[in-house]
Design a protein around this motif. Structure first.
Motif, mmCIF file in Angstrom:
data_model
loop_
_atom_site.group_PDB
_atom_site.id
_atom_site.type_symbol
_atom_site.label_atom_id
_atom_site.label_comp_id
_atom_site.label_asym_id
_atom_site.label_seq_id
_atom_site.Cartn_x
_atom_site.Cartn_y
_atom_site.Cartn_z
ATOM 1 N N ASP A 503 0.843 -1.202 0.000
ATOM 2 C CA ASP A 503 0.000 0.000 0.000
ATOM 3 C C ASP A 503 0.883 1.258 0.000
ATOM 4 O O ASP A 503 2.020 1.249 0.505
ATOM 5 N N TYR A 504 0.352 2.344 -0.540
ATOM 6 C CA TYR A 504 1.092 3.613 -0.562
ATOM 7 C C TYR A 504 1.498 4.057 0.847
ATOM 8 O O TYR A 504 2.462 4.815 1.023
ATOM 9 N N TYR A 505 0.773 3.592 1.836
ATOM 10 C CA TYR A 505 1.099 3.902 3.231
ATOM 11 C C TYR A 505 2.586 3.676 3.518
ATOM 12 O O TYR A 505 3.239 4.492 4.175
ATOM 13 N N TYR A 506 3.105 2.555 3.001
ATOM 14 C CA TYR A 506 4.485 2.178 3.311
ATOM 15 C C TYR A 506 5.504 3.034 2.562
ATOM 16 O O TYR A 506 6.681 3.067 2.929
ATOM 17 N N GLN A 507 5.056 3.733 1.527
ATOM 18 C CA GLN A 507 5.940 4.659 0.822
ATOM 19 C C GLN A 507 5.925 6.045 1.467
ATOM 20 O O GLN A 507 6.792 6.876 1.194
ATOM 21 N N LEU A 508 4.914 6.292 2.305
ATOM 22 C CA LEU A 508 4.708 7.637 2.846
ATOM 23 C C LEU A 508 4.963 7.730 4.350
ATOM 24 O O LEU A 508 4.595 8.711 4.989
ATOM 25 N N LEU A 509 5.597 6.705 4.906
ATOM 26 C CA LEU A 509 5.816 6.670 6.356
ATOM 27 C C LEU A 509 6.714 7.786 6.860
ATOM 28 O O LEU A 509 6.640 8.157 8.028
ATOM 29 N N GLU A 510 7.567 8.299 5.998
ATOM 30 C CA GLU A 510 8.475 9.366 6.415
ATOM 31 C C GLU A 510 7.900 10.753 6.125
ATOM 32 O O GLU A 510 8.560 11.766 6.386
ATOM 33 N N ASN A 511 6.692 10.794 5.585
ATOM 34 C CA ASN A 511 6.044 12.066 5.265
ATOM 35 C C ASN A 511 5.281 12.551 6.500
ATOM 36 O O ASN A 511 4.246 12.005 6.862
ATOM 37 N N GLU A 512 5.806 13.567 7.142
ATOM 38 C CA GLU A 512 5.230 14.025 8.407
ATOM 39 C C GLU A 512 3.812 14.551 8.239
ATOM 40 O O GLU A 512 2.966 14.380 9.122
ATOM 41 N N GLU A 513 3.533 15.163 7.111
ATOM 42 C CA GLU A 513 2.183 15.679 6.861
ATOM 43 C C GLU A 513 1.175 14.531 6.834
ATOM 44 O O GLU A 513 0.081 14.633 7.405
ATOM 45 N N VAL A 514 1.548 13.418 6.203
ATOM 46 C CA VAL A 514 0.663 12.246 6.125
ATOM 47 C C VAL A 514 0.489 11.622 7.507
ATOM 48 O O VAL A 514 -0.642 11.303 7.918
ATOM 49 N N VAL A 515 1.581 11.439 8.226
ATOM 50 C CA VAL A 515 1.508 10.828 9.558
ATOM 51 C C VAL A 515 0.681 11.701 10.501
ATOM 52 O O VAL A 515 -0.138 11.193 11.280
#
Length: 651
Positions: A503-515
Motif C-alpha cells: 500500500d502507498y502507506y508504506y511509501q509515505l511513512l516518512e512524510n510528516e504531513e501524512v503521519v
C-alpha cells in the motif's frame, strides 16, 4: 435535575462528607504516582517460548530492577541466578534441589527470599498499596505485605527472620518463592499491548493465547492472521481452508490436531485417495524435517495440496458471491488451460509447474467434488464447535479490535489505506464509501456481526465474508498489499507475477504531513501522538530502521517468527513505555527455555532510548488519569451538594 439524579446515585457509594473527602484525597494522591510501564509486542506468530520469556523478563525490565537494587553488591552470577528464579521459579528450584545438599538448599532459599523481597519492594514503589495487594495471591498476601513494608531495622530483624524461617520449616518455601517471582513479573509490566498476528507459522499460538488470557491486563489489535482464525472459528469455509493450508505449509498441523483437538483424518483420507500417486513436490513444508518423519512429511504434502485446491475453489465461490469486494482478478482457476498446462494472467500465458488437478472440472472449476464437500463440512463442524478455540476467539473479540488509542499512542497492526497523494482511500462497503478511521470502525463492526449474529443469517454470512476480506483484500487495513499471490507462489516460476505491491502507506511513512493527518483522524495531537504498528518485517540487516518519521511512528515487527529472521536479521522488536520515556528493544534469537534455566542465559537485547522525558510522567498524564480527574470533579460536586444541604449525609 439530571445532575442531582446522578449525584444521588453517587451518594450511595459515598454517603457522607467524610467518605467523599477521603476518596478525593486518595485519587489526588494516585494522580501523582509514576505512570505504569507499558509493554508492546507484535507479530508473535506462534513462537510461544520466546514470547513467554520476553513477557517474563519484561524486555529487560526485571534485569534493570535487579541492577538498580543490587548494583555491585551481587556478582554477575548471583544476578543471573536471581533473574532466572524470577523468570522460571518452579523449574529453577527443581534444578537447585538437584544440585545442592539439604543445608546448601536451605541457605539458598533464605537468601533468595530476602533478595526477592527487595526486588518486589522496589517494583511496588510506584503503585498504591491497594494495587499491590490486589496483585498478590491471597494465601501469601499478608506475609508478602509484612515483608515488603517492614524494613529490617534492629527492632524488626528477629520478626522478619522468624517469618522467613517459618516459611521454610512449614514446607511452603517453594510456593512462596514462586508467588514472589510472579508478583515481580506483574509489577514490572503494568499493561501489555499485543499489536497483532498471534497465529500461524510457529507451533504454539494456542499456548500464547492461554498466556495472554492469564495476563493481568492486556489489549490486542487484530492482525490479518488473527482475523483469519476468528473467521474459521465462526465456521467460514474459506477462512478454515486458509488456516489448514498455512498449518500444513509450516508443518504445524499439530496445532490443529493436538492443540485444538480438530480431527484431520477425513482430509488425510481424501488426500491419500486423490493424490496417492502424486509426489506433491510443490507442497513441501517449511523448516527442517527429520529423516524419521519422512512418511509424515509425505502425508503432509498430500494434505497440503488437497486443502490448497479446496481453498482456491472456496475463494472463487466467495469472490463471485461478493462482486462488491472487487477481487475478480483473483479468479484464476478458470484462466487455466488444463490440456496445455498453462494459465493466462492479464493477457500473458505462463506454464504451470504442476498440472495434476484430478478434482477440478474445467467446465466448472470452482465447484467442489462430493468428496471435497464432505471434507469441508467436517472441518466446518470441527472448527465451529471447538470449545477451546472459540474460548480464545471470544477473548480476542472482548479484549481486541482493529485499532486502539491509548495514552497518546495509536495502535494498529497494518496500515491506513492511502492514495498515492497521501489522502485516505475510499473503500465501498455495502454501497457506502468509508475511509480512515471510519473504514476501521465499519470493518470491525461487521467482523463482530459475523461471529455473534445468530438470527439474521444473511448479515452473519456477510460479516464472515468480511473477515476473509480483512485477511486478504488490498483495501484491508491489516493486509495492505494489492493481492495475495498464493496461487502464483505455488504454481508459477515467473517472479514478476508473485510480487505483492505494498500500500502507498508504506511509501509515505516518512512524510510528516501524512503521519500527522493519520494521528488527527484518530483524535490524537500530532505534536505528542505516536503510531505503533507491526505486520511488515523490518529488514534491519539491510539498514532499515523501525523508527519512522522522526520518531512519530514505529514498526515493531522485527522477526519474532523464525520464518522472517533471515529477512530481518534479528529476532523481534518490543517497545517499552515507562514514566521516563520510550525504549525500543531489539532481540537476538532465543535458544530455549531449558537453556535459559540451566545456563541462566537470557535473550541478548539491544536497547535504544527513543525519548527521555525531562519530567517523569505521572498517572495524571495518562488516560487513566483523565478518568480519575473526571471522578474527582464528580466527587467535588457531591461534596458541594452535601455542604449546601442539597443532599443529606448518611452517618
Amino acid at each position: 435535575m439530571d445532575q442531582m439524579k446522578y449525584l444521588k446515585e453517587l451518594a450511595v457509594r459515598y454517603p457522607n462528607i467524610a467518605a467523599a473527602s477521603t476518596e478525593i484525597i486518595n485519587l489526588q494522591a494516585i494522580l501523582n504516582l509514576p505512570k505504569g510501564t507499558e509493554h508492546y509486542v507484535s507479530d508473535l506468530h506462534g513462537e510461544y517460548e520466546k514470547f513467554s520469556h520476553i513477557v517474563r523478563n519484561g524486555s529487560g525490565a526485571v534485569r534493570s530492577k535487579i541492577e538498580d537494587q543490587f548494583g555491585n553488591t551481587l556478582t554477575t552470577k548471583e544476578k543471573k541466578n536471581l533473574a532466572t528464579v524470577i523468570y522460571y521459579p518452579e523449574q529453577k528450584m527443581d534444578l537447585m534441589e538437584e544440585q545442592m545438599t539439604r543445608n546448601e538448599l536451605i541457605e539458598w532459599y533464605h537468601i533468595t527470599m530476602i533478595r526477592l523481597v527487595h526486588i518486589a519492594r522496589l517494583t511496588a514503589s510506584k503503585y498504591t498499596r491497594s494495587k499491590v495487594r490486589k496483585a498478590m495471591p491471597k494465601e501469601f498476601a499478608y506475609i508478602m505485605e509484612e515483608l515488603m513494608t517492614e524494613h529490617r531495622t534492629l527492632d524488626k530483624k528477629n520478626y522478619v527472620e522468624q517469618i522467613l524461617e517459618t516459611i521454610i520449616t512449614t514446607g511452603r518455601v517453594r510456593q512462596f518463592i514462586a508467588a514472589m517471582a510472579h508478583l515481580i513479573q506483574k509489577l514490572c509490566i503494568d499493561h501489555l499491548h499485543v499489536i497483532g498476528d498471534i497465529y500461524d507459522r510457529g507451533p504454539g499460538p494456542h499456548r500464547i493465547m492461554d498466556c495472554i488470557m492469564d495476563y493481568h491486563t492486556v489489549d490486542i489489535q487484530w492482525g490479518n492472521h488473527d482475523v483469519l482464525w476468528m473467521g474459521a472459528a465462526g465456521g467460514h469455509r474459506a477462512c478454515i481452508a486458509n488456516v489448514v493450508r498455512i498449518c500444513a505449509r509450516y508443518n504445524n498441523l499439530d496445532v490443529l490436531e493436538n492443540g485444538y483437538g480438530i480431527n484431520l483424518i477425513p482430509l488425510a483420507r481424501f488426500a491419500l485417495e486423490v493424490y496417492g500417486d502424486d509426489p506433491c513436490e510443490l507442497f513441501h513444508v517449511s523448516g527442517d524435517v527429520r529423516k524419521e518423519d519422512f512418511r509424515e512429511e509425505e502425508m503432509n504434502r498430500k494434505m497440503h495440496k488437497a486443502i490448497t485446491i479446496i481453498q482456491f475453489k472456496l475463494e472463487g465461490q466467495l469472490i463471485k458471491r461478493r462482486p462488491d469486494f472487487k477481487m475478480e482478478d483473483r479468479l484464476l482457476l478458470d484462466k487455466v488451460d488444463y490440456e496445455k498446462g498453462t494459465i493466462n494472467i492479464k493477457g500473458k500465458e505462463y506454464k504451470l509447474k504442476d498440472t495434476n488437478f484430478p478434482t477440478i472440472d474445467p467446465k466448472d472449476p470452482y465447484k467442489l467434488t462430493k468428496e471435497e464437500e464432505y471434507v469441508v463440512e467436517h472441518l466446518n463442524t470441527a472448527f465451529k464447535y471447538c470449545a477451546y478455540l472459540n474460548e480464545h476467539v471470544r477473548f480476542l473479540f472482548s479484549k481486541g479490535g482493529l485499532y486502539k488509542v491509548y495514552n497518546d499512542m495509536l495502535l494498529y497492526h497494518g496500515c491506513v489505506p492511502l492514495n498515492k497523494d497521501g489522502s485516505f482511500r475510499e473503500v465501498e462497503i455495502q454501497g457506502v464509501p468509508y475511509s480512515g478511521k471510519a473504514l476501521y470502525d465499519v470493518l470491525e463492526h461487521l467482523a463482530r456481526q459475523g461471529y455473534y449474529e445468530t438470527k439474521d443469517m444473511e448479515a452473519r454470512c456477510y460479516g464472515q465474508d468480511i473477515m476473509w476480506f480483512i485477511w486478504s483484500n488490498e483495501n484491508s487495513p491489516v493486509y495492505g498489499k494489492d493481492k495475495m499471490a498464493t496461487y502464483e507462489r505455488y504454481f508459477l516460476d515467473d517472479a514478476s507475477v508473485k510480487v505483492e505491491k505494498k500500500d502507498y502507506y508504506y511509501q509515505l511513512l516518512e512524510n510528516e504531513e501524512v503521519v500527522n493527518r493519520i494521528l488527527e483522524e484518530f483524535g490524537l495531537n500530532p505534536e505528542t501522538g505516536k503510531i505503533v504498528n507491526g505486520h511488515m518485517p523490518v529488514a534491519v540487516k539491510k539498514g532499515e530502521s523501525p523508527i519512522k518519521c522522526n520518531g512519530k511512528l514505529f514498526i515493531i515487527d522485527g522477526g519474532f517468527s523464525k520464518a522472517y529472521q533471515k529477512t530481518t536479521g534479528i529476532a523481534g522488536y518490543t517497545l517499552v513505555s515507562n514514566s521516563y520515556g520510550l525504549k525500543l528493544v531489539a532481540h537476538e534469537p532465543f535458544e530455549s527455555r531449558d537453556e535459559a534455566i540451566r545456563k541462566e542465559t537470557d535473550i541478548y537485547s539491544d536497547t535504544i532510548v527513543i525519548r527521555k522525558v525531562t519530567r517523569r510522567k505521572c498517572v495524571e498524564d495518562t488516560d487513566i488519569g483523565k478518568g480519575i480527574k473526571e471522578k474527582i470533579a464528580d466527587l467535588e460536586q457531591l461534596l458541594w451538594a452535601y455542604q449546601k444541604g442539597l443532599l443529606t449525609e448518611q452517618i
